[in-house]
Scaffold this motif. Structure first.
Motif, PDB file in Angstrom:
ATOM      1  N   VAL A  72       0.742  -1.221  -0.064  1.00 54.03           N
ATOM      2  CA  VAL A  72       0.135  -0.058  -0.041  1.00 54.03           C
ATOM      3  C   VAL A  72       0.947   1.366  -0.015  1.00 54.03           C
ATOM      4  CG1 VAL A  72      -1.723   1.186   1.224  1.00 54.03           C
ATOM      5  CG2 VAL A  72      -2.190  -1.182   1.114  1.00 54.03           C
ATOM      6  N   VAL A  73       1.946   1.214   0.606  1.00 53.39           N
ATOM      7  CA  VAL A  73       2.796   2.471   1.008  1.00 53.39           C
ATOM      8  C   VAL A  73       3.514   2.736  -0.727  1.00 53.39           C
ATOM      9  CG1 VAL A  73       5.120   3.188   1.887  1.00 53.39           C
ATOM     10  CG2 VAL A  73       3.431   2.128   3.363  1.00 53.39           C
ATOM     11  N   VAL A  74       3.896   1.675  -1.247  1.00 55.41           N
ATOM     12  CA  VAL A  74       4.629   1.567  -2.641  1.00 55.41           C
ATOM     13  C   VAL A  74       3.433   2.133  -3.597  1.00 55.41           C
ATOM     14  CG1 VAL A  74       5.722   0.603  -4.438  1.00 55.41           C
ATOM     15  CG2 VAL A  74       6.277   0.154  -2.243  1.00 55.41           C
ATOM     16  N   SER A  79       1.334   6.843  -6.800  1.00 61.95           N
ATOM     17  CA  SER A  79       0.209   7.813  -6.783  1.00 61.95           C
ATOM     18  C   SER A  79       0.691   9.437  -6.919  1.00 61.95           C
ATOM     19  CB  SER A  79      -0.793   7.498  -6.031  1.00 61.95           C
ATOM     20  OG  SER A  79      -1.777   6.294  -6.530  1.00 61.95           O
ATOM     21  N   TYR A  80       1.567   9.315  -5.780  1.00 57.88           N
ATOM     22  CA  TYR A  80       2.196  10.690  -5.474  1.00 57.88           C
ATOM     23  C   TYR A  80       3.138  11.090  -6.674  1.00 57.88           C
ATOM     24  CZ  TYR A  80       5.168  14.341  -3.965  1.00 57.88           C
ATOM     25  OH  TYR A  80       6.139  15.442  -3.705  1.00 57.88           O
ATOM     26  N   VAL A  81       3.920  10.209  -7.186  1.00 57.95           N
ATOM     27  CA  VAL A  81       5.134  10.492  -8.240  1.00 57.95           C
ATOM     28  C   VAL A  81       4.324  10.654  -9.468  1.00 57.95           C
ATOM     29  CG1 VAL A  81       6.812   9.437  -9.480  1.00 57.95           C
ATOM     30  CG2 VAL A  81       6.659   8.784  -6.819  1.00 57.95           C
ATOM     31  N   MET A  82       3.067   9.972  -9.756  1.00 56.75           N
ATOM     32  CA  MET A  82       2.367  10.182 -11.169  1.00 56.75           C
ATOM     33  C   MET A  82       1.718  11.623 -11.044  1.00 56.75           C
ATOM     34  SD  MET A  82       0.356   6.685 -11.740  1.00 56.75           S
ATOM     35  CE  MET A  82      -0.422   7.295 -13.164  1.00 56.75           C
ATOM     36  N   LEU A  83       1.053  11.825  -9.840  1.00 52.13           N
ATOM     37  CA  LEU A  83       0.657  13.276 -10.093  1.00 52.13           C
ATOM     38  C   LEU A  83       1.603  14.282  -9.807  1.00 52.13           C
ATOM     39  CD1 LEU A  83      -2.048  12.632  -7.053  1.00 52.13           C
ATOM     40  CD2 LEU A  83      -2.390  13.059  -9.451  1.00 52.13           C
ATOM     41  N   ALA A 187      16.950  26.498 -17.377  1.00 52.42           N
ATOM     42  CA  ALA A 187      15.944  26.239 -16.408  1.00 52.42           C
ATOM     43  C   ALA A 187      15.071  25.033 -16.888  1.00 52.42           C
ATOM     44  CB  ALA A 187      15.072  27.566 -16.459  1.00 52.42           C
ATOM     45  N   THR A 188      14.709  24.997 -17.862  1.00 54.62           N
ATOM     46  CA  THR A 188      14.072  23.905 -18.450  1.00 54.62           C
ATOM     47  C   THR A 188      14.786  22.484 -18.222  1.00 54.62           C
ATOM     48  OG1 THR A 188      13.015  25.039 -20.114  1.00 54.62           O
ATOM     49  CG2 THR A 188      12.816  22.538 -20.392  1.00 54.62           C
ATOM     50  N   ARG A 189      16.111  22.460 -18.194  1.00 49.15           N
ATOM     51  CA  ARG A 189      16.935  21.223 -18.149  1.00 49.15           C
ATOM     52  C   ARG A 189      16.995  20.993 -16.604  1.00 49.15           C
ATOM     53  NH1 ARG A 189      20.607  23.559 -21.926  1.00 49.15           N
ATOM     54  NH2 ARG A 189      21.905  23.940 -20.188  1.00 49.15           N
ATOM     55  N   SER A 190      17.064  21.968 -15.822  1.00 45.77           N
ATOM     56  CA  SER A 190      16.754  21.809 -14.436  1.00 45.77           C
ATOM     57  C   SER A 190      15.696  20.975 -14.088  1.00 45.77           C
ATOM     58  CB  SER A 190      17.304  23.109 -13.642  1.00 45.77           C
ATOM     59  OG  SER A 190      18.300  23.563 -13.723  1.00 45.77           O
ATOM     60  N   ARG A 191      14.523  21.433 -14.525  1.00 46.25           N
ATOM     61  CA  ARG A 191      13.171  20.820 -14.040  1.00 46.25           C
ATOM     62  C   ARG A 191      13.076  19.499 -14.813  1.00 46.25           C
ATOM     63  NH1 ARG A 191       8.361  25.381 -14.488  1.00 46.25           N
ATOM     64  NH2 ARG A 191       7.612  23.488 -13.244  1.00 46.25           N
ATOM     65  N   LEU A 192      13.637  19.341 -15.741  1.00 43.72           N
ATOM     66  CA  LEU A 192      13.498  17.912 -16.404  1.00 43.72           C
ATOM     67  C   LEU A 192      14.504  16.893 -15.652  1.00 43.72           C
ATOM     68  CD1 LEU A 192      13.453  18.689 -20.285  1.00 43.72           C
ATOM     69  CD2 LEU A 192      11.478  17.957 -18.917  1.00 43.72           C
ATOM     70  N   LEU A 193      15.728  17.581 -15.201  1.00 44.50           N
ATOM     71  CA  LEU A 193      16.458  16.663 -14.237  1.00 44.50           C
ATOM     72  C   LEU A 193      15.651  16.330 -13.098  1.00 44.50           C
ATOM     73  CD1 LEU A 193      20.159  17.438 -14.005  1.00 44.50           C
ATOM     74  CD2 LEU A 193      18.811  16.924 -11.898  1.00 44.50           C
ATOM     75  N   ARG A 194      15.057  17.229 -12.281  1.00 41.40           N
ATOM     76  CA  ARG A 194      14.257  16.825 -11.040  1.00 41.40           C
ATOM     77  C   ARG A 194      13.090  15.773 -11.474  1.00 41.40           C
ATOM     78  NH1 ARG A 194      14.663  22.535 -10.277  1.00 41.40           N
ATOM     79  NH2 ARG A 194      12.446  22.778 -10.827  1.00 41.40           N
ATOM     80  N   ILE A 195      12.765  15.896 -12.700  1.00 40.87           N
ATOM     81  CA  ILE A 195      11.584  14.759 -12.986  1.00 40.87           C
ATOM     82  C   ILE A 195      12.256  13.388 -13.068  1.00 40.87           C
ATOM     83  CG2 ILE A 195      10.233  14.095 -15.152  1.00 40.87           C
ATOM     84  CD1 ILE A 195       9.411  17.187 -15.374  1.00 40.87           C
ATOM     85  N   ASP A 196      13.343  13.452 -13.902  1.00 42.57           N
ATOM     86  CA  ASP A 196      13.902  12.385 -13.911  1.00 42.57           C
ATOM     87  C   ASP A 196      14.422  11.703 -12.733  1.00 42.57           C
ATOM     88  OD1 ASP A 196      13.749  12.381 -16.751  1.00 42.57           O
ATOM     89  OD2 ASP A 196      15.751  13.116 -17.122  1.00 42.57           O
ATOM     90  N   LEU A 197      15.001  12.618 -11.822  1.00 45.28           N
ATOM     91  CA  LEU A 197      15.507  11.847 -10.570  1.00 45.28           C
ATOM     92  C   LEU A 197      14.217  11.437  -9.733  1.00 45.28           C
ATOM     93  CD1 LEU A 197      17.775  14.659  -9.403  1.00 45.28           C
ATOM     94  CD2 LEU A 197      18.483  12.440 -10.148  1.00 45.28           C
ATOM     95  N   LEU A 198      13.013  12.176  -9.815  1.00 43.36           N
ATOM     96  CA  LEU A 198      11.702  11.555  -9.200  1.00 43.36           C
ATOM     97  C   LEU A 198      11.367  10.314  -9.562  1.00 43.36           C
ATOM     98  CD1 LEU A 198       9.756  12.368  -7.008  1.00 43.36           C
ATOM     99  CD2 LEU A 198       8.183  13.513  -9.114  1.00 43.36           C
ATOM    100  N   THR A 199      11.433  10.061 -10.852  1.00 36.10           N
ATOM    101  CA  THR A 199      11.440   8.829 -11.745  1.00 36.10           C
ATOM    102  C   THR A 199      12.280   7.877 -10.971  1.00 36.10           C
ATOM    103  OG1 THR A 199      10.533   9.901 -13.632  1.00 36.10           O
ATOM    104  CG2 THR A 199      11.246   7.491 -13.677  1.00 36.10           C
ATOM    105  N   ILE A 200      13.425   8.000 -10.676  1.00 39.15           N
ATOM    106  CA  ILE A 200      14.477   6.879 -10.137  1.00 39.15           C
ATOM    107  C   ILE A 200      13.982   6.708  -8.533  1.00 39.15           C
ATOM    108  CG2 ILE A 200      16.903   6.859  -9.396  1.00 39.15           C
ATOM    109  CD1 ILE A 200      17.830   8.181 -11.854  1.00 39.15           C
ATOM    110  N   GLY A 201      13.611   7.876  -8.096  1.00 41.62           N
ATOM    111  CA  GLY A 201      13.451   7.842  -6.498  1.00 41.62           C
ATOM    112  C   GLY A 201      12.285   6.926  -6.493  1.00 41.62           C
ATOM    113  N   PHE A 202      11.340   6.715  -7.457  1.00 46.42           N
ATOM    114  CA  PHE A 202       9.957   5.831  -6.978  1.00 46.42           C
ATOM    115  C   PHE A 202      10.508   4.595  -7.301  1.00 46.42           C
ATOM    116  CE2 PHE A 202       6.349   3.792  -9.317  1.00 46.42           C
ATOM    117  CZ  PHE A 202       5.503   3.350  -7.956  1.00 46.42           C
TER     118      PHE A 202
END
Length: 244
Positions: A72-74, A79-83, A187-202
């Motif tokens: 359930v936690v995962v 869901s959080y990552v998707m949103l 600035a766009t690369r920085s935001r996309l970088l955070r998106i990729d790191l969030l994907t790895i985090g999940f």
């Protein structure tokens, strides 16, 4: 505007159909329901965890609670990552081609179905003949009641769908960086970088499931292989984005 052009009007209002994951579209289509992202994830967690605890009390299956809670936690983290991914991608200047490929194709559902069917194939065709006790018997110690099986399969589908979403976000993210990386501003690369790191985090969060499928080599290798693959794919995108 060509199909490969970079959108310069990031979405600031409610996303339109085709700009969302299937999960977001379903939640947004429920009449009379208008939940914030945090509230939606909280409701999901409380509902599923409440059912896990209720069934554990009703059928004396407390031994299965740690595994159920981890799942359930995962799923809630997924869901959080998707949103979060959906909101961030819609607010950044990225090519329309990337948006359509990511959201409108619904490939994450296909990947989720394939993962779920693969898991069921393992449970029914492979696991009973392995050296370890079958997974469901190890978790429930006996053939569980029908409501418990229903809930378990529902949570497992939830997991598979979100894992499929993580895969699709990872693959399309690498393609996006390879295809359009040279067009993005800093600035766009920085935001996309955070998106990729969030994907790895999940993907890393999914390692919480490993202790509950141990020592079933097929499931352990599938989970570890998935985490490593997503980390490599999205990690490659991160390296390219940092190099500019």
């Amino acid at each position: 505007m060509s199909s490969d052009s970079v959108r310069t009007d990031p979405v600031a209002t409610d996303p339109e159909y085709g700009e969302t994951w299937v999960y977001e579209s379903i939640v947004g289509a429920i009449p009379g329901v208008d939940l914030s992202d945090r509230s939606a994830v909280t409701v999901q967690f409380v509902l599923f965890e409440g059912l896990v605890l209720a069934f554990a009390a009703l059928y004396d299956l407390w031994a299965a609670v740690p595994a159920g809670t981890a799942a359930v936690v995962v799923a809630a983290a997924g869901s959080y990552v998707m949103l979060a991914l959906g909101a961030q991608i819609r607010q950044v200047e990225v090519p329309d081609t990337y948006r359509r490929l990511l959201f409108s194709s619904s490939i994450e559902v296909v990947l989720g179905v394939l993962g779920f069917v693969a898991f069921l194939t393992y449970v029914f065709a492979v696991d009973p003949h392995g050296g370890s006790p079958p997974l469901f018997r190890a978790l429930f110690r006996e053939v569980p009641p029908i409501p418990v099986i229903y809930l378990a399969l529902l949570i497992l589908w939830d997991l598979c769908y979100r894992i499929g979403t993580g895969w699709w976000a990872s693959v399309t993210g690498l393609w996006r960086t390879y295809r359009f990386g040279g067009e993005f501003e800093e600035a766009t690369r920085s935001r996309l970088l955070r998106i990729d790191l969030l994907t790895i985090g999940f993907a890393l969060v999914q390692l919480l499931l490993v202790p509950f499928v141990w020592p079933r080599e097929v499931l352990v290798l599938a989970l570890l292989g998935h985490v490593v693959a997503v980390s490599v794919v999205s990690g490659t995108s991160v390296v390219w984005l940092r190099r500019g």
